[in-house]
Design an enzyme around this catalytic site. Sequence first.
Site, mmCIF file in Angstrom:
data_model
loop_
_atom_site.group_PDB
_atom_site.id
_atom_site.type_symbol
_atom_site.label_atom_id
_atom_site.label_comp_id
_atom_site.label_asym_id
_atom_site.label_seq_id
_atom_site.Cartn_x
_atom_site.Cartn_y
_atom_site.Cartn_z
ATOM 1 N N GLY A 14 0.840 -1.286 0.100
ATOM 2 C CA GLY A 14 0.070 0.063 -0.002
ATOM 3 C C GLY A 14 0.842 1.245 -0.089
ATOM 4 N N ALA A 25 15.621 10.581 -0.461
ATOM 5 C CA ALA A 25 16.727 10.418 0.503
ATOM 6 C C ALA A 25 17.586 9.159 0.066
ATOM 7 C CB ALA A 25 16.082 10.151 1.964
ATOM 8 N N ARG A 75 1.041 -4.853 -6.139
ATOM 9 C CA ARG A 75 1.223 -5.977 -5.287
ATOM 10 C C ARG A 75 1.571 -7.051 -6.774
ATOM 11 N NH1 ARG A 75 -0.578 -4.610 -0.317
ATOM 12 N NH2 ARG A 75 -2.184 -3.099 -0.305
ATOM 13 N N ASP A 106 5.292 -5.547 5.731
ATOM 14 C CA ASP A 106 5.593 -6.723 6.311
ATOM 15 C C ASP A 106 5.695 -7.607 5.330
ATOM 16 O OD1 ASP A 106 2.933 -6.984 6.582
ATOM 17 O OD2 ASP A 106 3.277 -8.017 8.442
ATOM 18 N N THR A 129 4.284 2.503 5.775
ATOM 19 C CA THR A 129 2.646 2.178 5.582
ATOM 20 C C THR A 129 1.993 3.064 6.498
ATOM 21 O OG1 THR A 129 1.272 0.293 6.292
ATOM 22 C CG2 THR A 129 3.598 0.223 7.312
ATOM 23 N N ILE A 130 0.934 3.338 6.173
ATOM 24 C CA ILE A 130 0.037 4.358 7.346
ATOM 25 C C ILE A 130 -0.584 3.584 8.514
ATOM 26 C CG2 ILE A 130 -0.916 5.914 5.296
ATOM 27 C CD1 ILE A 130 -3.544 4.363 5.733
ATOM 28 N N ASP A 131 -0.374 2.063 8.468
ATOM 29 C CA ASP A 131 -1.028 1.598 9.610
ATOM 30 C C ASP A 131 -0.192 1.529 10.904
ATOM 31 O OD1 ASP A 131 -2.846 0.890 7.432
ATOM 32 O OD2 ASP A 131 -2.147 -1.200 7.102
ATOM 33 N N ASP A 133 1.753 -0.805 11.643
ATOM 34 C CA ASP A 133 1.857 -2.126 12.343
ATOM 35 C C ASP A 133 3.217 -2.853 11.958
ATOM 36 O OD1 ASP A 133 1.755 -2.245 9.480
ATOM 37 O OD2 ASP A 133 0.093 -3.677 9.641
#
Length: 327
Positions: A14, A25, A75, A106, A129-131, A133
């Site tokens: 995502g 960078a 993906r 991940d 990732t925005i999550d 996690d």
Amino acid sequence: MAKIKRIGVLTSGGDAPGMNAAIRAVVRAAIHNGCEAYGVYGGYQGLINGDIKRLKSHDVSNIIQRGGTILKSARSTEFRTPEGRTKAAGVLRENKIDALVVIGGDGSFTGARLLIQEHDIPVVGIPGTIDNDLYGTDSTIGYDTAVNTAVEAVDKIKDTASAHNRLFFVEVMGRDAGFIALRVAIATGAEAALVPEVETDLTDLEHFIEKDYDPNKSSGIVIVAEGEKEGGAYSVAKKVAEAHPEYDIRVSVLGHMQRGGSPSAFDRVLASQLGVAAVDALMDDQKSIMVGIMNKEIVHIPFNKTIKHTKGLNPELLNLVRVLTTR
Ligand code: ATP
């Protein structure tokens, strides 16, 4: 290990605001270290297809403030197969690319680890990732921006909720994790945060709402994580409405707006730090690690750790929601 001269960079999974700052960078740090930088377009599928272009410093000018990813993300089912990864490794060899920086989550790191094991190509990961996690970093690139975007939206919903004495259930992103929901709930002064990590007790929730929400004279906001186990905001709102037909209930699902937009200053700085750290790690002969930030320090976490472990919600923040809704 032979000296690294060409570094490839790709974005995978995502997209998240701040990925462009990380690409910039990586490219600039590679050049700073006397290497050439190569952009791989379209994640692992682009790698398999050989969609690669050399990136010079000016190619990454004026992108630090832009959301999305100039390299596109995708993906790839093919990369999940050994044959797909063999093709990807072949493309890297043909292009004389010695090492890869993968910006993703991940799943992307699981794929990277297999590429390293099967083809001995050094890969360093940057958590994008925005999550939020990912184990091994306090913050992932994009998380801070997504929280800010959701907070801005909930502030607006609060205005209309209060004008009509309504109870709103607002669903935020985060997949199977409640990091965004919890932070947004605290920052907006919501009545409750429903997160996947904690079982939703509807009776408890109703007591909580009854205490705070009077349909004749007040409004209320409940933040629901998309991965919440009762089925998300619509499902929870339906159950509360059945128990309380007198409530004026509305649901708002914020959706993909949380992925877009200009990255926050925090995400730009984090992405810049991690991009440079990733190239430094490769220069230092590291492979199979993710660079992260913990207690404001750059850390190296082996891929196998970040893939295997789950990052938990901070219990103090969970408690904060309760304390701060005391009447
Ligand atoms: P996000 O957290 O934003 O979803 P992610 O990196 O976890 O990011 P995934 O869709 O899970 O996103 O993975 C991205 C890509 O990584 C997949 O499309 C696939 O090509 C590769 N990948 C994921 N899991 C594996 C796996 N088990 N083996 C090989 N490759 C994988």
